[in-house]
Design an enzyme around this catalytic site. Sequence first.
Site, PDB file in Angstrom:
ATOM      1  N   ASP A   1       0.846  -1.195   0.000  1.00 40.52           N
ATOM      2  CA  ASP A   1       0.000   0.000   0.000  1.00 40.52           C
ATOM      3  C   ASP A   1       0.880   1.243   0.000  1.00 40.52           C
ATOM      4  O   ASP A   1       1.896   1.310   0.700  1.00 40.52           O
ATOM      5  CB  ASP A   1      -0.912  -0.012   1.235  1.00 40.52           C
ATOM      6  CG  ASP A   1      -2.066   0.959   1.112  1.00 40.52           C
ATOM      7  OD1 ASP A   1      -3.215   0.501   1.017  1.00 40.52           O
ATOM      8  OD2 ASP A   1      -1.817   2.187   1.111  1.00 40.52           O
ATOM      9  N   ILE A   2       0.493   2.241  -0.770  1.00 40.89           N
ATOM     10  CA  ILE A   2       1.287   3.471  -0.890  1.00 40.89           C
ATOM     11  C   ILE A   2       1.256   4.284   0.408  1.00 40.89           C
ATOM     12  O   ILE A   2       2.135   5.119   0.638  1.00 40.89           O
ATOM     13  CB  ILE A   2       0.763   4.299  -2.089  1.00 40.89           C
ATOM     14  CG1 ILE A   2       1.841   5.210  -2.626  1.00 40.89           C
ATOM     15  CG2 ILE A   2      -0.503   5.067  -1.740  1.00 40.89           C
ATOM     16  CD1 ILE A   2       1.504   5.810  -3.994  1.00 40.89           C
TER      17      ILE A   2
ATOM     18  N   GLN B   1     -14.269   2.680   1.399  1.00 37.83           N
ATOM     19  CA  GLN B   1     -13.683   2.215   0.133  1.00 37.83           C
ATOM     20  C   GLN B   1     -13.423   3.414  -0.774  1.00 37.83           C
ATOM     21  O   GLN B   1     -14.310   4.231  -1.017  1.00 37.83           O
ATOM     22  CB  GLN B   1     -14.611   1.215  -0.575  1.00 37.83           C
ATOM     23  CG  GLN B   1     -13.976   0.625  -1.835  1.00 37.83           C
ATOM     24  CD  GLN B   1     -14.829  -0.462  -2.500  1.00 37.83           C
ATOM     25  OE1 GLN B   1     -15.945  -0.738  -2.070  1.00 37.83           O
ATOM     26  NE2 GLN B   1     -14.289  -1.059  -3.545  1.00 37.83           N
TER      27      GLN B   1
ATOM     28  N   HIS C   1     -10.080  -5.229  -3.252  1.00 36.96           N
ATOM     29  CA  HIS C   1      -8.719  -5.460  -2.767  1.00 36.96           C
ATOM     30  C   HIS C   1      -8.806  -5.871  -1.308  1.00 36.96           C
ATOM     31  O   HIS C   1      -9.591  -5.329  -0.534  1.00 36.96           O
ATOM     32  CB  HIS C   1      -7.847  -4.204  -2.926  1.00 36.96           C
ATOM     33  CG  HIS C   1      -8.499  -2.966  -2.451  1.00 36.96           C
ATOM     34  ND1 HIS C   1      -9.422  -2.262  -3.195  1.00 36.96           N
ATOM     35  CD2 HIS C   1      -8.373  -2.288  -1.289  1.00 36.96           C
ATOM     36  CE1 HIS C   1      -9.830  -1.214  -2.526  1.00 36.96           C
ATOM     37  NE2 HIS C   1      -9.218  -1.208  -1.344  1.00 36.96           N
ATOM     38  N   LEU C   2      -7.973  -6.829  -0.965  1.00 40.78           N
ATOM     39  CA  LEU C   2      -7.917  -7.340   0.404  1.00 40.78           C
ATOM     40  C   LEU C   2      -6.705  -6.739   1.086  1.00 40.78           C
ATOM     41  O   LEU C   2      -5.563  -6.992   0.676  1.00 40.78           O
ATOM     42  CB  LEU C   2      -7.818  -8.868   0.357  1.00 40.78           C
ATOM     43  CG  LEU C   2      -7.734  -9.609   1.687  1.00 40.78           C
ATOM     44  CD1 LEU C   2      -8.942  -9.309   2.563  1.00 40.78           C
ATOM     45  CD2 LEU C   2      -7.617 -11.110   1.439  1.00 40.78           C
ATOM     46  N   HIS C   3      -6.944  -5.907   2.113  1.00 39.34           N
ATOM     47  CA  HIS C   3      -5.840  -5.359   2.898  1.00 39.34           C
ATOM     48  C   HIS C   3      -5.288  -6.456   3.802  1.00 39.34           C
ATOM     49  O   HIS C   3      -6.058  -7.161   4.473  1.00 39.34           O
ATOM     50  CB  HIS C   3      -6.335  -4.221   3.804  1.00 39.34           C
ATOM     51  CG  HIS C   3      -6.856  -3.013   3.101  1.00 39.34           C
ATOM     52  ND1 HIS C   3      -6.115  -1.861   2.953  1.00 39.34           N
ATOM     53  CD2 HIS C   3      -8.051  -2.754   2.524  1.00 39.34           C
ATOM     54  CE1 HIS C   3      -6.843  -0.945   2.324  1.00 39.34           C
ATOM     55  NE2 HIS C   3      -8.022  -1.460   2.046  1.00 39.34           N
TER      56      HIS C   3
HETATM   57  P1  5GP Z   1      -9.700   1.381   0.306  1.00 43.32           P
HETATM   58  O1  5GP Z   1      -9.800   2.657   1.105  1.00 43.32           O
HETATM   59  O2  5GP Z   1     -10.402   1.496  -1.026  1.00 43.32           O
HETATM   60  O3  5GP Z   1     -10.126   0.150   1.078  1.00 43.32           O
HETATM   61  O4  5GP Z   1      -8.152   1.148   0.052  1.00 43.32           O
HETATM   62  C1  5GP Z   1      -7.465   1.709  -1.015  1.00 43.32           C
HETATM   63  C2  5GP Z   1      -6.013   1.644  -0.653  1.00 43.32           C
HETATM   64  O5  5GP Z   1      -5.257   1.855  -1.824  1.00 43.32           O
HETATM   65  C3  5GP Z   1      -5.590   2.698   0.360  1.00 43.32           C
HETATM   66  O6  5GP Z   1      -5.050   2.063   1.511  1.00 43.32           O
HETATM   67  C4  5GP Z   1      -4.543   3.522  -0.404  1.00 43.32           C
HETATM   68  O7  5GP Z   1      -3.478   3.941   0.409  1.00 43.32           O
HETATM   69  C5  5GP Z   1      -4.111   2.583  -1.501  1.00 43.32           C
HETATM   70  N1  5GP Z   1      -3.669   3.250  -2.708  1.00 43.32           N
HETATM   71  C6  5GP Z   1      -4.285   4.273  -3.339  1.00 43.32           C
HETATM   72  N2  5GP Z   1      -3.618   4.619  -4.443  1.00 43.32           N
HETATM   73  C7  5GP Z   1      -2.548   3.788  -4.523  1.00 43.32           C
HETATM   74  C8  5GP Z   1      -1.473   3.649  -5.459  1.00 43.32           C
HETATM   75  O8  5GP Z   1      -1.365   4.380  -6.465  1.00 43.32           O
HETATM   76  N3  5GP Z   1      -0.549   2.683  -5.203  1.00 43.32           N
HETATM   77  C9  5GP Z   1      -0.633   1.869  -4.108  1.00 43.32           C
HETATM   78  N4  5GP Z   1       0.334   0.970  -3.960  1.00 43.32           N
HETATM   79  N5  5GP Z   1      -1.629   1.964  -3.217  1.00 43.32           N
HETATM   80  C10 5GP Z   1      -2.576   2.905  -3.418  1.00 43.32           C
END
Ligand code: 5GP
Length: 114
Positions: free
Chosen positions: A30-31, A94, A100-102
């Site tokens: 994760d970034i 989200q 995506h699975l964290h």
């Molecule tokens: P969500 O909030 O949808 O469950 O998680 C999305 C995740 O994607 C976040 O934890 C965010 O930091 C990560 N993320 C967003 N953009 C990028 C990216 O360009 N590269 C990577 N590696 N992670 C990303």
Amino acid sequence: MADCLFCRIAAGDIPADIVHADERMIAFRDINPQAPMHVLVVPRRHIATLDDLSPDDDQLVGEMMRRAAALARENGYADRGYRTVFNCNADAGQTVFHIHLHVIGGRSLTWPPG
Ligand code: 5GP
Ligand code: ZN
């Protein structure tokens, strides 16, 4: 999907720190990591949310869960513990609409989540 961030990472159009790749899924760091280990396990096929899964996806999701466990083990967190999370839609936070699975580990995690 051309305008989907995770489809573009899976296609190799956008760089990521990839820790696993196979025919059905990739996993990358994760970034904005929330713990020492914070990896996202992502199917190559575009599926927007958990609500879009069908019975045909049961095998895929099972493989994603087992990949999460394998990655946690490889990083040394299997025994001390780790967390897996799918966020679905707005109240869960989200932000990327490609499932995506964290996989989060390496520190003590509180419950309930914020
Ligand atoms: P969500 O909030 O949808 O469950 O998680 C999305 C995740 O994607 C976040 O934890 C965010 O930091 C990560 N993320 C967003 N953009 C990028 C990216 O360009 N590269 C990577 N590696 N992670 C990303
Ligand atoms: Zn996508």
